[in-house]
Design an enzyme around this catalytic site. Sequence first.
Site, PDB file in Angstrom:
ATOM      1  N   GLU A 179       0.824  -1.212   0.000  1.00  0.00           N
ATOM      2  CA  GLU A 179       0.000   0.000   0.000  1.00  0.00           C
ATOM      3  C   GLU A 179       0.860   1.264   0.000  1.00  0.00           C
ATOM      4  OE1 GLU A 179      -3.360   2.353   2.715  1.00  0.00           O
ATOM      5  OE2 GLU A 179      -2.636   0.383   3.351  1.00  0.00           O
ATOM      6  N   LYS A 221      -2.647  -2.025  -3.072  1.00  0.00           N
ATOM      7  CA  LYS A 221      -3.668  -1.150  -2.499  1.00  0.00           C
ATOM      8  C   LYS A 221      -3.305   0.281  -2.877  1.00  0.00           C
ATOM      9  CE  LYS A 221      -6.226  -0.117   1.739  1.00  0.00           C
ATOM     10  NZ  LYS A 221      -6.554  -0.581   3.106  1.00  0.00           N
TER      11      LYS A 221
END
Length: 338
Positions: A179, A221
């Site tokens: 992420e 992500k």
Amino acid sequence: MMDCDHLLRLGMTAKKILENGKGILAADETPKTLGRRFEKLGITNTEENRRKFREILFSTKGIERYIGGVILNQETFEQTSGSGVPLTELLKKKGIEIGIKLDKGLIDYKEKEKISVGLEDLDLRCKSSAFKDATFAKWRSLFYFYDGIPSEDCINENCSILAKYAIICQKNGLVPIVEPEVFLEGDYSMKRSYEVTRQILSTLMKYLNYELVYIPGVLIKASYVTSGQLSNEKYTPKKVATFTLRALLSTIPCGIPGIVFLSGGHGSEDAIGFLNAINMERGCRTWSLSFSFARALTDGVLETWRGDDSNIEEAQKILLETSFKACRGAEGKLWDQE
């Protein structure tokens, strides 16, 4: 060297989490972060209230139709339901994959920048019996936008850390979610957001390959490409979809099984609307585009529950409705009533 069966399991798990338009519920907030949300609604931040809130989420009937994976905080692995059933078991019985947040937060890196930490004992934590039910993991890096920031050094350092985390996870049988979050606060333009997002994602892929990460066994992500919250620039879901998809198509290879979006400060309606608009866009892509939301899925739940057990049924109804909408957005069918 990971054998073929090991790699196959990683790839199958990554695909299973996002099958049929399902997404991820990010329930990995630390006690301190969750406590800030509780405080706004007059809920006392106790271990029992945190446990009860998580039980409300995980015990919602039918949630498995829309949620393929749930990311947990370490505390949650030690908690049980009111009837003594481990909270992880509630998810396993529904066929929902269990994830664990593995980064240890952020530390200062040069002026106004941050890098994520936690690599020093990551292998040991991945092997811990406390997390034996986990099949995937998440690690977050954060990029601030100011003049000249993020710097190239910071981008390289964070992406290198994400890649090292990813290969350690894969060697331990965990599908890594990487992420690289773009911080929404700031007065940057959508054009600058697009340019830096491309730079971050392309650098991330470079380091994932450098560390020999198995690409079909990793999920990304990502942040939506928008202007900063302090900017006067307006944008529509269509414009967000165009810029975001363009950035992804320019950087993410076909081997990646899926990309999930964080809400990142956007409200539930906007976050789901952007997801729907992106999935309605035409583009030659192979990866699934879904969601990994925290507040966008659970703000309404928390506001309805407010620590009062008589509100649990209504709170779970709201979670189910919001998750259904997010799932429809992941299929580009949010407004399709059929």
